[in-house]
Motif scaffolding. Sequence first.
Motif, PDB file in Angstrom:
ATOM      1  N   VAL A  77     -39.460  -0.062 -16.663  1.00  0.00           N
ATOM      2  CA  VAL A  77     -40.259  -0.753 -15.654  1.00  0.00           C
ATOM      3  C   VAL A  77     -39.415  -1.032 -14.414  1.00  0.00           C
ATOM      4  CG1 VAL A  77     -41.468  -2.914 -15.131  1.00  0.00           C
ATOM      5  CG2 VAL A  77     -41.869  -1.744 -17.306  1.00  0.00           C
ATOM      6  N   GLY A  78     -38.118  -1.272 -14.621  1.00  0.00           N
ATOM      7  CA  GLY A  78     -37.232  -1.625 -13.522  1.00  0.00           C
ATOM      8  C   GLY A  78     -36.404  -0.456 -13.021  1.00  0.00           C
ATOM      9  N   ALA A  79     -35.386  -0.815 -12.234  1.00  0.00           N
ATOM     10  CA  ALA A  79     -34.535   0.181 -11.583  1.00  0.00           C
ATOM     11  C   ALA A  79     -33.364   0.581 -12.480  1.00  0.00           C
ATOM     12  CB  ALA A  79     -33.991  -0.393 -10.274  1.00  0.00           C
ATOM     13  N   PRO A  80     -32.869   1.807 -12.329  1.00  0.00           N
ATOM     14  CA  PRO A  80     -31.662   2.210 -13.051  1.00  0.00           C
ATOM     15  C   PRO A  80     -30.417   1.953 -12.206  1.00  0.00           C
ATOM     16  CG  PRO A  80     -32.633   4.123 -12.014  1.00  0.00           C
ATOM     17  CD  PRO A  80     -33.497   2.951 -11.631  1.00  0.00           C
ATOM     18  N   SER A  81     -29.297   1.781 -12.873  1.00  0.00           N
ATOM     19  CA  SER A  81     -28.025   1.714 -12.173  1.00  0.00           C
ATOM     20  C   SER A  81     -27.512   3.139 -11.957  1.00  0.00           C
ATOM     21  CB  SER A  81     -27.002   0.925 -12.991  1.00  0.00           C
ATOM     22  OG  SER A  81     -26.649   1.651 -14.161  1.00  0.00           O
ATOM     23  N   SER A  82     -26.515   3.281 -11.092  1.00  0.00           N
ATOM     24  CA  SER A  82     -25.964   4.608 -10.832  1.00  0.00           C
ATOM     25  C   SER A  82     -25.348   5.196 -12.092  1.00  0.00           C
ATOM     26  CB  SER A  82     -24.923   4.526  -9.713  1.00  0.00           C
ATOM     27  OG  SER A  82     -23.848   3.664 -10.092  1.00  0.00           O
ATOM     28  N   LEU A  83     -24.675   4.352 -12.894  1.00  0.00           N
ATOM     29  CA  LEU A  83     -24.041   4.853 -14.107  1.00  0.00           C
ATOM     30  C   LEU A  83     -25.080   5.221 -15.160  1.00  0.00           C
ATOM     31  CD1 LEU A  83     -21.345   5.497 -15.403  1.00  0.00           C
ATOM     32  CD2 LEU A  83     -21.272   3.161 -16.296  1.00  0.00           C
ATOM     33  N   ALA A  84     -26.206   4.511 -15.176  1.00  0.00           N
ATOM     34  CA  ALA A  84     -27.290   4.877 -16.094  1.00  0.00           C
ATOM     35  C   ALA A  84     -27.812   6.270 -15.760  1.00  0.00           C
ATOM     36  CB  ALA A  84     -28.417   3.848 -16.005  1.00  0.00           C
ATOM     37  N   ILE A  85     -27.991   6.548 -14.485  1.00  0.00           N
ATOM     38  CA  ILE A  85     -28.476   7.863 -14.051  1.00  0.00           C
ATOM     39  C   ILE A  85     -27.461   8.944 -14.405  1.00  0.00           C
ATOM     40  CG2 ILE A  85     -29.134   9.274 -12.066  1.00  0.00           C
ATOM     41  CD1 ILE A  85     -30.038   6.631 -10.706  1.00  0.00           C
ATOM     42  N   GLU A  86     -26.196   8.674 -14.107  1.00  0.00           N
ATOM     43  CA  GLU A  86     -25.150   9.649 -14.381  1.00  0.00           C
ATOM     44  C   GLU A  86     -25.049   9.948 -15.883  1.00  0.00           C
ATOM     45  OE1 GLU A  86     -20.329  10.184 -13.575  1.00  0.00           O
ATOM     46  OE2 GLU A  86     -21.435   8.500 -12.696  1.00  0.00           O
ATOM     47  N   THR A  87     -25.168   8.921 -16.689  1.00  0.00           N
ATOM     48  CA  THR A  87     -25.098   9.098 -18.147  1.00  0.00           C
ATOM     49  C   THR A  87     -26.290   9.886 -18.652  1.00  0.00           C
ATOM     50  OG1 THR A  87     -23.969   6.950 -18.308  1.00  0.00           O
ATOM     51  CG2 THR A  87     -24.807   7.900 -20.346  1.00  0.00           C
ATOM     52  N   ALA A  88     -27.495   9.524 -18.196  1.00  0.00           N
ATOM     53  CA  ALA A  88     -28.697  10.241 -18.614  1.00  0.00           C
ATOM     54  C   ALA A  88     -28.604  11.713 -18.218  1.00  0.00           C
ATOM     55  CB  ALA A  88     -29.929   9.598 -17.995  1.00  0.00           C
ATOM     56  N   ARG A  89     -28.136  11.973 -17.010  1.00  0.00           N
ATOM     57  CA  ARG A  89     -28.020  13.357 -16.542  1.00  0.00           C
ATOM     58  C   ARG A  89     -27.007  14.134 -17.386  1.00  0.00           C
ATOM     59  NH1 ARG A  89     -27.199  12.373 -11.278  1.00  0.00           N
ATOM     60  NH2 ARG A  89     -29.401  12.588 -10.799  1.00  0.00           N
ATOM     61  N   PHE A 128     -26.349  13.853 -20.459  1.00  0.00           N
ATOM     62  CA  PHE A 128     -26.816  14.128 -21.813  1.00  0.00           C
ATOM     63  C   PHE A 128     -28.213  14.750 -21.862  1.00  0.00           C
ATOM     64  CE2 PHE A 128     -23.405  11.151 -22.457  1.00  0.00           C
ATOM     65  CZ  PHE A 128     -22.760  11.687 -23.560  1.00  0.00           C
ATOM     66  N   GLY A 129     -28.710  15.191 -20.718  1.00  0.00           N
ATOM     67  CA  GLY A 129     -29.982  15.900 -20.704  1.00  0.00           C
ATOM     68  C   GLY A 129     -31.184  15.026 -20.970  1.00  0.00           C
ATOM     69  N   ILE A 130     -31.072  13.747 -20.617  1.00  0.00           N
ATOM     70  CA  ILE A 130     -32.180  12.814 -20.825  1.00  0.00           C
ATOM     71  C   ILE A 130     -33.050  12.747 -19.571  1.00  0.00           C
ATOM     72  CG2 ILE A 130     -32.747  10.352 -21.072  1.00  0.00           C
ATOM     73  CD1 ILE A 130     -30.423  10.086 -22.957  1.00  0.00           C
ATOM     74  N   THR A 131     -34.352  12.677 -19.758  1.00  0.00           N
ATOM     75  CA  THR A 131     -35.278  12.428 -18.651  1.00  0.00           C
ATOM     76  C   THR A 131     -35.355  10.927 -18.437  1.00  0.00           C
ATOM     77  OG1 THR A 131     -36.592  14.405 -19.108  1.00  0.00           O
ATOM     78  CG2 THR A 131     -37.666  12.641 -17.862  1.00  0.00           C
ATOM     79  N   LEU A 132     -34.943  10.485 -17.257  1.00  0.00           N
ATOM     80  CA  LEU A 132     -34.892   9.048 -16.933  1.00  0.00           C
ATOM     81  C   LEU A 132     -35.913   8.731 -15.856  1.00  0.00           C
ATOM     82  CD1 LEU A 132     -33.662   6.220 -17.080  1.00  0.00           C
ATOM     83  CD2 LEU A 132     -31.875   6.998 -15.506  1.00  0.00           C
ATOM     84  N   ILE A 133     -36.848   7.852 -16.196  1.00  0.00           N
ATOM     85  CA  ILE A 133     -37.908   7.427 -15.282  1.00  0.00           C
ATOM     86  C   ILE A 133     -37.791   5.927 -15.072  1.00  0.00           C
ATOM     87  CG2 ILE A 133     -40.423   7.186 -15.007  1.00  0.00           C
ATOM     88  CD1 ILE A 133     -40.668   9.741 -16.753  1.00  0.00           C
TER      89      ILE A 133
END
Length: 284
Positions: free
Chosen positions: A246-258, A260-265
């Motif tokens: 529901v909220g915003a991601p941090s830069s490190l959350a985005i980098e980590t998801a990317r 490991f091939g995770i779709t982050l919304i």
Amino acid sequence: MINSIKPDTIIKFKGNIPVEQSDLVVVEEPLEIRLGYGAADNRQQKSISVTMRTPTGHDFELAMGFLFTENIIRHFDQILSIHYCTDNQQHQQENIVRIELHPNVWLDFQKLERFSYTTSSCGICGKASIEAIQHQCPTPIVSSLTISSPLIYQLPNIVEEKQVFFKHTGGSHVAALVEIKNADNGALFLLREDIGRHNALDKAIGAAFQQNLLPLAHTLLFMSSRASFELIQKAVMAGISIIVFVGAPSSLAIETARSFGITLIGFSRENSFNVYCGSQRVKI
């Protein structure tokens, strides 16, 4: 729900007019996780974490989820037993959970020392964090899962009717696991709430771990919070391929998801959302 919600009296302002009224608030209490380990004839005990949580009856799931997502255990059969501790008068202490580990479980005491001085919202940061997860999960998550935008818009409604504690208090986070049958069809199969977003996710993953449902590569995770590195790390350990916040991601959350091939919304709303990585899984 008796131990999870308590009544209080508040003064509510409507415009400039104060009105005293009854209200319900979510309960927050500490939970200590202790490990029993070592040879059968020389058992040892160590406290590894104290976290503030909502006592919803899912403490054992929270403890197991924490141990799994932090790579202390990998299989349910590594646990001999799990129970609440007792005091000197043999009264059950429901704020202390002890997990007895199989004698062949090797413990990284340096890692355990880090847990002893952190809470559920603390973590490690930067490139070293991602490299540590890559050591534990060297293979990126592979999943053919896709999801349509209409289904993403439906997620809050799918989850809302099961959010008991939030409905009464507005003070809890939710971690919901949704089974994706096809891009346009998903069914909620597991939901946990807690005052702490990390605890809510540990409870959900712990429940899946106990039911031998891991990895969750064909499952979507919906969370009512912002996206932090720690939450992505836990999702990686559970093999989750799509996460909606529901909220915003941090830069490190985005980098980590990317990584490991995770779709982050993130910023999931009634008629909008942001895809930060893994857009190939979002059906246009």
